[in-house]
Write a protein that holds these residues in place. Sequence first.
Motif, short mmCIF file in Angstrom:
data_model
loop_
_atom_site.label_atom_id
_atom_site.label_comp_id
_atom_site.label_asym_id
_atom_site.label_seq_id
_atom_site.Cartn_x
_atom_site.Cartn_y
_atom_site.Cartn_z
N ASP A 22 0.83 -1.21 0.00
CA ASP A 22 0.00 0.00 0.00
C ASP A 22 0.87 1.26 0.00
O ASP A 22 0.63 2.19 -0.79
CB ASP A 22 -0.91 0.01 1.23
CG ASP A 22 -2.04 -1.00 1.12
OD1 ASP A 22 -2.34 -1.41 -0.02
OD2 ASP A 22 -2.62 -1.36 2.15
N TRP A 23 1.85 1.29 0.89
CA TRP A 23 2.71 2.47 0.97
C TRP A 23 3.55 2.63 -0.29
O TRP A 23 3.81 3.75 -0.73
CB TRP A 23 3.61 2.38 2.20
CG TRP A 23 2.91 2.74 3.47
CD1 TRP A 23 2.58 1.92 4.51
CD2 TRP A 23 2.42 4.04 3.83
NE1 TRP A 23 1.92 2.61 5.49
CE2 TRP A 23 1.81 3.92 5.10
CE3 TRP A 23 2.43 5.28 3.21
CZ2 TRP A 23 1.23 4.99 5.76
CZ3 TRP A 23 1.85 6.36 3.86
CH2 TRP A 23 1.25 6.21 5.12
N LYS A 83 3.09 5.90 -2.53
CA LYS A 83 4.27 6.74 -2.73
C LYS A 83 4.53 6.95 -4.22
O LYS A 83 4.74 8.09 -4.68
CB LYS A 83 5.49 6.10 -2.07
CG LYS A 83 6.76 6.91 -2.23
CD LYS A 83 7.92 6.21 -1.56
CE LYS A 83 9.23 6.98 -1.80
NZ LYS A 83 10.39 6.28 -1.17
N ARG A 84 4.49 5.85 -5.00
CA ARG A 84 4.74 5.96 -6.43
C ARG A 84 3.62 6.73 -7.12
O ARG A 84 3.85 7.46 -8.09
CB ARG A 84 4.86 4.57 -7.06
CG ARG A 84 6.00 3.73 -6.53
CD ARG A 84 7.31 4.48 -6.53
NE ARG A 84 7.64 5.03 -7.85
CZ ARG A 84 8.61 5.88 -8.08
NH1 ARG A 84 9.33 6.34 -7.07
NH2 ARG A 84 8.85 6.30 -9.29
N TYR A 85 2.40 6.58 -6.64
CA TYR A 85 1.25 7.32 -7.17
C TYR A 85 1.50 8.83 -7.07
O TYR A 85 1.37 9.57 -8.05
CB TYR A 85 0.00 6.92 -6.38
CG TYR A 85 -1.29 7.62 -6.77
CD1 TYR A 85 -2.24 6.99 -7.55
CD2 TYR A 85 -1.57 8.91 -6.33
CE1 TYR A 85 -3.43 7.62 -7.90
CE2 TYR A 85 -2.75 9.56 -6.67
CZ TYR A 85 -3.68 8.90 -7.44
OH TYR A 85 -4.84 9.53 -7.78
N THR A 111 1.25 2.38 -13.28
CA THR A 111 0.59 1.06 -13.30
C THR A 111 1.08 0.22 -14.47
O THR A 111 1.24 -1.01 -14.34
CB THR A 111 -0.94 1.24 -13.38
OG1 THR A 111 -1.38 2.14 -12.36
CG2 THR A 111 -1.65 -0.08 -13.20
N SER A 112 1.32 0.84 -15.62
CA SER A 112 1.86 0.10 -16.77
C SER A 112 3.24 -0.46 -16.45
O SER A 112 3.58 -1.59 -16.85
CB SER A 112 1.94 1.01 -17.99
OG SER A 112 0.67 1.45 -18.39
N ARG A 113 4.03 0.30 -15.70
CA ARG A 113 5.36 -0.18 -15.32
C ARG A 113 5.24 -1.39 -14.38
O ARG A 113 6.01 -2.36 -14.49
CB ARG A 113 6.14 0.95 -14.64
CG ARG A 113 7.62 0.64 -14.47
CD ARG A 113 8.38 1.81 -13.88
NE ARG A 113 8.34 2.96 -14.78
CZ ARG A 113 7.72 4.11 -14.48
NH1 ARG A 113 7.05 4.23 -13.35
NH2 ARG A 113 7.74 5.12 -15.32
#
Length: 361
Positions: free
Chosen positions: A5-6, A10-12, A79-81
């Motif tokens: 989740d984190w 974080k990436r979001y 998300t693609s990555r």
Amino acid sequence: MKILDWYILKRYLVTFLFTLLILIPIAVAIDIAEKIDKFLRDENLTFYEVAVDYYVNFIIYYANTFMPLALFIGVILFTSRLANNTEIVAVNGSQVSFTRFLFPYFMGATIVCFVALSMNHFFVPTSSKVRKAFEKKYLKKKKYADKSIKEFSLQLNDSTYVYLQRFDLKRNSGYNFSTEIYDGIQLKQQLTADNINWKEKDSVFKLYNWKIRKIFKDRDSIFSGTSLDTTFAFTPKDFNYKNILAQEMRSPELIKFIEISKSRGAKNLNVYLVELYKRTSLPVACYILTLIAVALAYKKKRGGIGLNLALGISVMFVYVFFLKVAEVLGGVAGANALLNVWVPNMVFGAYAIYLYINGRK
């Protein structure tokens, strides 16, 4: 699952901010290239004014404008990555449902939505006022408001009405002025004047060739004169309500302005209602765009990130097109401004639900 989740949250946020920071310098560079000659032409214009009064507020405005686009592209890229690196395959192998996988995404969307709501309702209008004042002073010679108004009527309260055949906003003068006071449907008093001038220094109106008619049960009383200084519950700013820029008013001010205008008999306030409603609808769209972006990029495709990005930009283009059409239609007299503003979210919300159902499968 907390670690994942984190990681996703974080990436979001990082990808969203990175995308936004790419778009903003491009917008600033294009704007500088268009206006550099105007900046250099004015000898009284300082670098501080250009940087602080204009470009700081320019960045605030366009950061808020690009926020949905940056969010959408950022989620698709990230998300693609994950999909291309088979990280999502590992998540699915851990028996994590698509609904549970979306949880950190919606946490990020909530943060962005809260920031966007605060900016739309409070910070951006204040910033726009400073930026547009700079543009009006240094970049544009024409005023935003018209020089004069014609056939203007105003309802001050339940019993008092004002009428002007013409008023020059530049000279603060008009002619064929009248104000009427009613008791129910019965006319009780009428004040007319051939000319009316606003004296800003004293905050009074000066009437020329005026006449007051008071109506009683058995008789009328008429008084007249050549000039008269008096006050009314309005100023020339109230004559110009159609040209006030809604984007420069914070939401509490905008709501109050709409309420006052309604009580004064303003006929079409849909432009202001559209501006007010879209300040909420656009931030809420963060959830819809996030869900669409994740659903489009969740599965690994042959085209990889490029294909997902192309699909995402196409969807975003259609959304922006619907949004602009809805704003125009919502501003037309007689239209339902609230419904028109929210129609794009309804349509794309339905599309997001469709993608979510397929994603769960």
